[in-house]
Design a protein around this motif. Structure first.
Motif, PDB file in Angstrom:
ATOM      1  N   LEU A  27     -78.098 -20.347  36.540  1.00 48.66           N
ATOM      2  CA  LEU A  27     -79.407 -20.443  35.897  1.00 48.66           C
ATOM      3  C   LEU A  27     -79.393 -21.406  34.722  1.00 48.66           C
ATOM      4  O   LEU A  27     -80.380 -22.094  34.469  1.00 48.66           O
ATOM      5  CB  LEU A  27     -79.865 -19.063  35.425  1.00 48.66           C
ATOM      6  N   TRP A  28     -78.294 -21.429  33.967  1.00 51.26           N
ATOM      7  CA  TRP A  28     -78.162 -22.395  32.887  1.00 51.26           C
ATOM      8  C   TRP A  28     -76.698 -22.590  32.543  1.00 51.26           C
ATOM      9  O   TRP A  28     -75.849 -21.766  32.875  1.00 51.26           O
ATOM     10  CB  TRP A  28     -78.970 -22.020  31.648  1.00 51.26           C
ATOM     11  N   SER A  29     -76.430 -23.708  31.908  1.00 48.96           N
ATOM     12  CA  SER A  29     -75.074 -24.048  31.479  1.00 48.96           C
ATOM     13  C   SER A  29     -75.160 -24.719  30.118  1.00 48.96           C
ATOM     14  O   SER A  29     -76.065 -25.508  29.864  1.00 48.96           O
ATOM     15  CB  SER A  29     -74.425 -24.991  32.499  1.00 48.96           C
ATOM     16  N   PHE A  30     -74.237 -24.374  29.251  1.00 53.63           N
ATOM     17  CA  PHE A  30     -74.201 -24.930  27.902  1.00 53.63           C
ATOM     18  C   PHE A  30     -72.742 -25.123  27.506  1.00 53.63           C
ATOM     19  O   PHE A  30     -71.879 -24.315  27.880  1.00 53.63           O
ATOM     20  CB  PHE A  30     -74.897 -23.991  26.908  1.00 53.63           C
ATOM     21  N   PRO A  35     -63.590 -26.175  21.822  1.00 61.41           N
ATOM     22  CA  PRO A  35     -63.160 -25.104  22.723  1.00 61.41           C
ATOM     23  C   PRO A  35     -63.710 -23.739  22.322  1.00 61.41           C
ATOM     24  O   PRO A  35     -63.845 -23.435  21.137  1.00 61.41           O
ATOM     25  CB  PRO A  35     -61.633 -25.158  22.614  1.00 61.41           C
ATOM     26  N   LEU A  36     -64.027 -22.947  23.320  1.00 60.74           N
ATOM     27  CA  LEU A  36     -64.658 -21.649  23.092  1.00 60.74           C
ATOM     28  C   LEU A  36     -63.679 -20.659  22.460  1.00 60.74           C
ATOM     29  O   LEU A  36     -62.534 -20.537  22.897  1.00 60.74           O
ATOM     30  CB  LEU A  36     -65.161 -21.087  24.422  1.00 60.74           C
ATOM     31  N   LEU A 270     -65.763 -15.901  44.143  1.00 62.56           N
ATOM     32  CA  LEU A 270     -65.799 -17.327  43.818  1.00 62.56           C
ATOM     33  C   LEU A 270     -64.443 -17.784  43.291  1.00 62.56           C
ATOM     34  O   LEU A 270     -63.776 -17.048  42.556  1.00 62.56           O
ATOM     35  CB  LEU A 270     -66.842 -17.607  42.730  1.00 62.56           C
ATOM     36  N   GLY A 271     -64.071 -19.006  43.626  1.00 62.78           N
ATOM     37  CA  GLY A 271     -62.960 -19.658  42.967  1.00 62.78           C
ATOM     38  C   GLY A 271     -63.488 -20.389  41.736  1.00 62.78           C
ATOM     39  O   GLY A 271     -64.478 -21.120  41.822  1.00 62.78           O
ATOM     40  N   LEU A 272     -62.872 -20.178  40.582  1.00 58.99           N
ATOM     41  CA  LEU A 272     -63.357 -20.753  39.329  1.00 58.99           C
ATOM     42  C   LEU A 272     -62.717 -22.115  39.066  1.00 58.99           C
ATOM     43  O   LEU A 272     -61.574 -22.358  39.453  1.00 58.99           O
ATOM     44  CB  LEU A 272     -63.049 -19.804  38.165  1.00 58.99           C
ATOM     45  N   PRO A 273     -63.442 -23.019  38.382  1.00 60.58           N
ATOM     46  CA  PRO A 273     -62.920 -24.366  38.145  1.00 60.58           C
ATOM     47  C   PRO A 273     -61.826 -24.421  37.084  1.00 60.58           C
ATOM     48  O   PRO A 273     -61.099 -25.405  37.000  1.00 60.58           O
ATOM     49  CB  PRO A 273     -64.158 -25.148  37.696  1.00 60.58           C
ATOM     50  N   GLU A 274     -61.726 -23.394  36.246  1.00 65.86           N
ATOM     51  CA  GLU A 274     -60.682 -23.306  35.236  1.00 65.86           C
ATOM     52  C   GLU A 274     -60.485 -21.837  34.890  1.00 65.86           C
ATOM     53  O   GLU A 274     -61.303 -20.988  35.275  1.00 65.86           O
ATOM     54  CB  GLU A 274     -61.044 -24.119  33.986  1.00 65.86           C
ATOM     55  N   PRO A 275     -59.410 -21.485  34.220  1.00 64.01           N
ATOM     56  CA  PRO A 275     -59.197 -20.070  33.887  1.00 64.01           C
ATOM     57  C   PRO A 275     -60.365 -19.517  33.079  1.00 64.01           C
ATOM     58  O   PRO A 275     -60.910 -20.199  32.215  1.00 64.01           O
ATOM     59  CB  PRO A 275     -57.905 -20.093  33.055  1.00 64.01           C
ATOM     60  N   LEU A 276     -60.740 -18.283  33.366  1.00 64.18           N
ATOM     61  CA  LEU A 276     -61.846 -17.661  32.640  1.00 64.18           C
ATOM     62  C   LEU A 276     -61.373 -17.216  31.262  1.00 64.18           C
ATOM     63  O   LEU A 276     -60.273 -16.692  31.099  1.00 64.18           O
ATOM     64  CB  LEU A 276     -62.373 -16.454  33.411  1.00 64.18           C
ATOM     65  N   HIS A 277     -62.235 -17.417  30.257  1.00 61.98           N
ATOM     66  CA  HIS A 277     -61.912 -17.000  28.893  1.00 61.98           C
ATOM     67  C   HIS A 277     -62.672 -15.742  28.491  1.00 61.98           C
ATOM     68  O   HIS A 277     -62.115 -14.837  27.870  1.00 61.98           O
ATOM     69  CB  HIS A 277     -62.223 -18.140  27.916  1.00 61.98           C
ATOM     70  N   ARG A 278     -63.963 -15.662  28.839  1.00 61.46           N
ATOM     71  CA  ARG A 278     -64.776 -14.503  28.499  1.00 61.46           C
ATOM     72  C   ARG A 278     -65.753 -14.204  29.637  1.00 61.46           C
ATOM     73  O   ARG A 278     -66.173 -15.105  30.357  1.00 61.46           O
ATOM     74  CB  ARG A 278     -65.564 -14.735  27.203  1.00 61.46           C
ATOM     75  N   PHE A 292     -65.615 -20.520  29.550  1.00 61.58           N
ATOM     76  CA  PHE A 292     -64.335 -21.148  29.853  1.00 61.58           C
ATOM     77  C   PHE A 292     -63.708 -21.733  28.588  1.00 61.58           C
ATOM     78  O   PHE A 292     -64.416 -22.051  27.614  1.00 61.58           O
ATOM     79  CB  PHE A 292     -64.532 -22.245  30.902  1.00 61.58           C
ATOM     80  N   PRO A 293     -62.376 -21.886  28.552  1.00 65.55           N
ATOM     81  CA  PRO A 293     -61.711 -22.416  27.358  1.00 65.55           C
ATOM     82  C   PRO A 293     -62.266 -23.755  26.897  1.00 65.55           C
ATOM     83  O   PRO A 293     -62.286 -24.049  25.696  1.00 65.55           O
ATOM     84  CB  PRO A 293     -60.245 -22.534  27.801  1.00 65.55           C
ATOM     85  N   SER A 294     -62.744 -24.572  27.820  1.00 67.36           N
ATOM     86  CA  SER A 294     -63.274 -25.890  27.474  1.00 67.36           C
ATOM     87  C   SER A 294     -64.520 -25.815  26.598  1.00 67.36           C
ATOM     88  O   SER A 294     -64.901 -26.798  25.964  1.00 67.36           O
ATOM     89  CB  SER A 294     -63.621 -26.662  28.749  1.00 67.36           C
ATOM     90  N   GLY A 295     -65.175 -24.658  26.565  1.00 64.50           N
ATOM     91  CA  GLY A 295     -66.428 -24.505  25.823  1.00 64.50           C
ATOM     92  C   GLY A 295     -67.640 -24.356  26.718  1.00 64.50           C
ATOM     93  O   GLY A 295     -68.749 -24.087  26.239  1.00 64.50           O
ATOM     94  N   ARG A 296     -67.444 -24.482  28.012  1.00 62.78           N
ATOM     95  CA  ARG A 296     -68.570 -24.352  28.926  1.00 62.78           C
ATOM     96  C   ARG A 296     -68.937 -22.877  29.133  1.00 62.78           C
ATOM     97  O   ARG A 296     -68.065 -22.046  29.399  1.00 62.78           O
ATOM     98  CB  ARG A 296     -68.239 -24.973  30.285  1.00 62.78           C
TER      99      ARG A 296
END
Length: 303
Positions: A27-30, A35-36, A270-278, A292-296
């Motif tokens: 629905l949305w992405s920010f 990094p998160l 689902l397979g995630l694009p990077e390790p989940l952070h929260r 995600f750790p990247s901040g996404r």
């Protein structure tokens, strides 16, 4: 203050179409400026508060727009958000606890005697609980008055208030789960035989889930009784569930996100694009907020 609107693009979104089951949509992405560090959801309003490693704290509305932003002198390594969206708690440095309103204006800051492990806010923000590395725990009122203290044999790494009862659930990283009243009385404690990666409770506490890594999702009732185990195809590191026991979400160290029915049947994987952070789950369980750790940060919903 200028508002940012999150725009969902198809760039690097192919993984959302490559899972199994009834797949969700984004629905949305920010993406935060750095990094998160942490994120939490207000279940009544659907808003998200997030912090990043630049010291930024963001209030994001239900549509993915940033409604408020503040910069701290240091990272808010953990945040908490009242379900009604009125109060936010932030932990910075080893032992600094701050309370803010929904405009991210500081109400008070308190230095605690030891490093803070976890914090949680009651549904209407009237109480904030903190656990410390020495096993001491405290509950403060909205007005910065200490209401209760209590000690546990192991430091509590995870805290969650119940929505329909004046109590909270706490879990240590290993060996202990407890239910505590707001006056500090420990109602029950149970031993654990697995390391805990995450804690999720329904509003009434009838379903308590722990992400137990190789031991799967450990299930407990409101009286502390063991209610079984949900085994995943992977190492369960995160868990979330809806306010009522409609949906369960869990992520694994192998970078998969699973949505399950309350009976444990797979809704999607689902397979995630990077390790989940929260991971945070909406009150109805129809959507999950993943960070995600990247901040996404993304809101994935079943339409």
């Amino acid at each position: 203050m200028a508002l940012w609107i999150a725009i969902v693009t198809q760039e690097n979104m192919h993984w959302l179409q490559e899972g199994q089951g009834r797949l969700p949509v984004c629905l949305w992405s920010f993406t935060t400026d750095a990094p998160l560090a942490d994120l939490k959801l207000a279940r009544e309003t659907g808003e998200v508060v997030a912090s990043d490693h630049s010291g930024g704290i963001y209030l994001i509305d239900i549509e993915g727009r940033v409604r408020a932003l503040t910069r701290l002198g240091q990272v808010a390594r953990e945040v908490a958000f009242a379900d009604n969206g009125a109060t936010i708690a932030a932990v910075s440095g080893p032992s600094s606890l701050s309370l803010m309103n929904r405009k991210l204006a500081f109400q008070w800051t308190r230095q605690l005697p030891d490093s803070i492990l976890a914090t949680a806010l009651a549904p209407y923000g009237e109480h904030v609980a903190v656990s410390l590395t020495d096993g001491m725990n405290a509950i403060y009122t909205l007005g910065n008055k200490k209401q209760a203290t209590f000690q546990t044999p192991r430091p509590l790494k995870h805290l969650a208030f119940l929505g329909t009862e004046a109590a909270l659930i706490g879990a240590a990283e290993y060996g202990l789960i407890s239910k505590i009243r707001l006056d500090g009385q420990i109602l029950w404690s149970e031993s654990l035989w697995s390391t805990v990666g995450g804690l999720a409770v329904t509003g009434n506490g009838e379903s308590i889930l722990l992400a137990g890594y190789m031991h799967g999702l450990q299930m407990f009732g409101n009286d502390g009784s063991a209610a079984g185990t949900l085994m995943l195809d992977g190492t369960a590191s995160h868990v979330g569930q809806s306010f009522h026991q409609h949906r369960i979400y869990s992520a694994t160290l192998e970078q998969h996100l699973a949505c399950l029915s309350k009976a444990g049947d797979l809704v999607y994987l689902l397979g995630l694009p990077e390790p989940l952070h929260r991971l945070q789950v909406t009150a109805m369980g129809d959507a999950v907020i993943v960070g995600f750790p990247s901040g996404r940060i993304m809101k994935l919903a079943m339409l």
